[in-house]
Scaffold this active site. Sequence first.
Site, PDB file in Angstrom:
ATOM      1  N   PRO A   1       0.694  -1.003  -0.068  1.00 14.32           N
ATOM      2  CA  PRO A   1       0.001   0.084   0.029  1.00 14.32           C
ATOM      3  C   PRO A   1       0.669   1.233  -0.018  1.00 14.32           C
ATOM      4  CG  PRO A   1       0.052  -0.988   2.066  1.00 14.32           C
ATOM      5  CD  PRO A   1       0.960  -1.808   1.352  1.00 14.32           C
TER       6      PRO A   1
ATOM      7  N   ARG B   1      -0.558   4.896  -1.469  1.00 12.85           N
ATOM      8  CA  ARG B   1      -1.860   5.828  -1.269  1.00 12.85           C
ATOM      9  C   ARG B   1      -2.558   5.453   0.034  1.00 12.85           C
ATOM     10  NH1 ARG B   1      -3.997   8.300  -5.672  1.00 12.85           N
ATOM     11  NH2 ARG B   1      -3.461   6.390  -6.792  1.00 12.85           N
TER      12      ARG B   1
ATOM     13  N   TYR C   1      -4.389  13.711 -14.000  1.00 13.29           N
ATOM     14  CA  TYR C   1      -5.475  12.550 -13.917  1.00 13.29           C
ATOM     15  C   TYR C   1      -6.716  13.317 -13.482  1.00 13.29           C
ATOM     16  CZ  TYR C   1      -1.340  10.306 -12.067  1.00 13.29           C
ATOM     17  OH  TYR C   1      -0.076  10.031 -11.889  1.00 13.29           O
TER      18      TYR C   1
ATOM     19  N   CYS D   1       2.005  29.170 -15.451  1.00  7.09           N
ATOM     20  CA  CYS D   1       1.628  29.724 -16.467  1.00  7.09           C
ATOM     21  C   CYS D   1       1.160  28.536 -17.471  1.00  7.09           C
ATOM     22  CB  CYS D   1       2.855  30.320 -17.431  1.00  7.09           C
ATOM     23  SG  CYS D   1       3.283  31.604 -16.288  1.00  7.09           S
TER      24      CYS D   1
HETATM   25  N1  LLP Z   1       3.206  -1.420  -5.986  1.00  8.25           N
HETATM   26  C1  LLP Z   1       3.333  -1.438  -7.226  1.00  8.25           C
HETATM   27  C2  LLP Z   1       4.085  -2.428  -8.168  1.00  8.25           C
HETATM   28  C3  LLP Z   1       2.967  -0.083  -7.889  1.00  8.25           C
HETATM   29  O1  LLP Z   1       3.079   0.069  -9.014  1.00  8.25           O
HETATM   30  C4  LLP Z   1       1.989   0.844  -7.210  1.00  8.25           C
HETATM   31  C5  LLP Z   1       1.600   1.915  -7.554  1.00  8.25           C
HETATM   32  C6  LLP Z   1       2.041   0.542  -5.859  1.00  8.25           C
HETATM   33  C7  LLP Z   1       2.272  -0.718  -5.194  1.00  8.25           C
HETATM   34  C8  LLP Z   1       1.313   1.447  -4.709  1.00  8.25           C
HETATM   35  O2  LLP Z   1      -0.018   2.039  -5.356  1.00  8.25           O
HETATM   36  P1  LLP Z   1      -0.794   2.622  -4.320  1.00  8.25           P
HETATM   37  O3  LLP Z   1      -1.364   1.639  -3.090  1.00  8.25           O
HETATM   38  O4  LLP Z   1      -0.349   4.001  -3.832  1.00  8.25           O
HETATM   39  O5  LLP Z   1      -2.193   2.821  -5.026  1.00  8.25           O
HETATM   40  N2  LLP Z   1       0.809   8.625  -9.569  1.00  8.25           N
HETATM   41  C9  LLP Z   1      -0.351   8.033  -9.553  1.00  8.25           C
HETATM   42  C10 LLP Z   1      -0.203   6.465  -8.818  1.00  8.25           C
HETATM   43  C11 LLP Z   1       0.438   5.622  -9.733  1.00  8.25           C
HETATM   44  C12 LLP Z   1       0.821   4.385  -8.968  1.00  8.25           C
HETATM   45  C13 LLP Z   1       1.613   3.522  -9.674  1.00  8.25           C
HETATM   46  N3  LLP Z   1       1.996   2.563  -8.888  1.00  8.25           N
HETATM   47  C14 LLP Z   1      -1.492   8.795  -8.806  1.00  8.25           C
HETATM   48  O6  LLP Z   1      -1.300  10.081  -8.493  1.00  8.25           O
HETATM   49  O7  LLP Z   1      -2.751   8.473  -8.766  1.00  8.25           O
END
Ligand code: LLP
Length: 439
Positions: A291, A293, A334, A361
């Site tokens: 996790p 986010r 996004y 800008c």
């Molecule tokens: N594990 C892997 C292999 C991943 O690629 C990611 C996220 C995570 C875990 C963690 O995912 P989370 O639990 O944070 O959803 N920049 C985008 C999110 C890109 C996520 C990329 N990989 C945003 O701001 O929503």
Amino acid sequence: MYLHGTSTINNKNHLEIGGVDTVHITREFGTPVYVYDVALIRERAIGFKKAFEEAGINHQVAYASKAFSCIAMFQLADELGLSLDVVSSGELMTAKKANFPMERVHFHGNNKSPEEIDFALDLGIGCIVLDNFYELSLLQEKIAFRQQTMDVLIRTTPGVEAHTHEYISTGQEDSKFGFDLSSGQADQAIEIIQADRYLYLRGVHSHIGSQIFDTDGFVLTVEKLFKEFQRWKELYDFVPEVFNAGGGFGIRYVEGDEPLPPEQYVKDLIAAIKREAENTGMNVPEIWIEPGRSITGDAGTTLYTVGSKKDIPGVRRYLSVDGGMTDNIRPALYQAEYEGILANRANDETNETFSVAGKCCESGDMLIWNLALPEVEFQDVLAVFCTGAYGYSMANNYNRVARPPVVFVENGESSLVVQAETLEDLLKNDLPLHTNEKV
Ligand code: LLP
């Protein structure tokens, strides 16, 4: 108004986080500033771990550090017993500087460079999550030369698409990540790894997307992968010791977002894995999750100072803040949505509607469209909630704007964990035009 974690409104009508008045934070550290509610980060980490402990499952909860990384966050993650998912030399270096136990570091990425692989091997990290044949052969070359062993997982693309924004789904077959299952790439990777005396294949990984609100995609992935496990057992006598289900657990950014309680994702995952293990006569593997986010997302709040306003009668009222897409690119990238309040007049009646613009800008530099607020004045403090994941970590220097500082708050105390970038920092790599001329 929805307040996350320890956030409350104090008797001065100010937003308070972790027992600290946010208006004081802006006076001490300036704006914009990212503020993290450390108690909420703890709650999330402990919640995930507890769900595994209560079920008696061997596990690792690896914080996906791409969501927010800095030395203090890595130290906190260590304190909380988390492992770390890193994807670059920069994140590896941060782990090193934080003295993070290397055996709990997992290295991801779809294009790890030879230098990055060397760095990971030098540090003696716990596990490399292999993504493709190119890096498999790079790694083989290096460990043979070093005569060093390494635990690996293979990242698979199970062909499961989570219902989420297109840019952040990675589980479908048409993906840059991982070994494809349907075309036999994963099988081939297993054969290669098993034949290598320095590599030890501990298990499999899959990550099906981000900001996911239900567990259907995870359950489907478990079912699909256990079918493969059965085949792999027969074909290669390979039984994964580790099932890494990735991250992607959703959080509430705005009204209408309805994620499951964080622990529920784990409970459903455990139930699905136990069921499939039983159906296939296999042992329940160690379960790892990643996790990002859901650990730091809603623990983060960004504080801005309001500057200019522009009224277009009958069309829209804009207010501009002293940050924007440089500290939070998610709305522009996004169409991500956020909520916010005036931190210095938190309970004032919200009878106006403003669109919150950044200072870059670019017309697309908007933070929030249509936010209900009181009549806003120059110098008011705007708090934007839920900026703790992929805010600071995706911050940039567009327009040569310096990146804001990061402040941790807990039990009435605040501590600066990332200093504000200075103008000198911004220019430190620049060289004058005629550097190479002899003087
Ligand atoms: N594990 C892997 C292999 C991943 O690629 C990611 C996220 C995570 C875990 C963690 O995912 P989370 O639990 O944070 O959803 N920049 C985008 C999110 C890109 C996520 C990329 N990989 C945003 O701001 O929503």
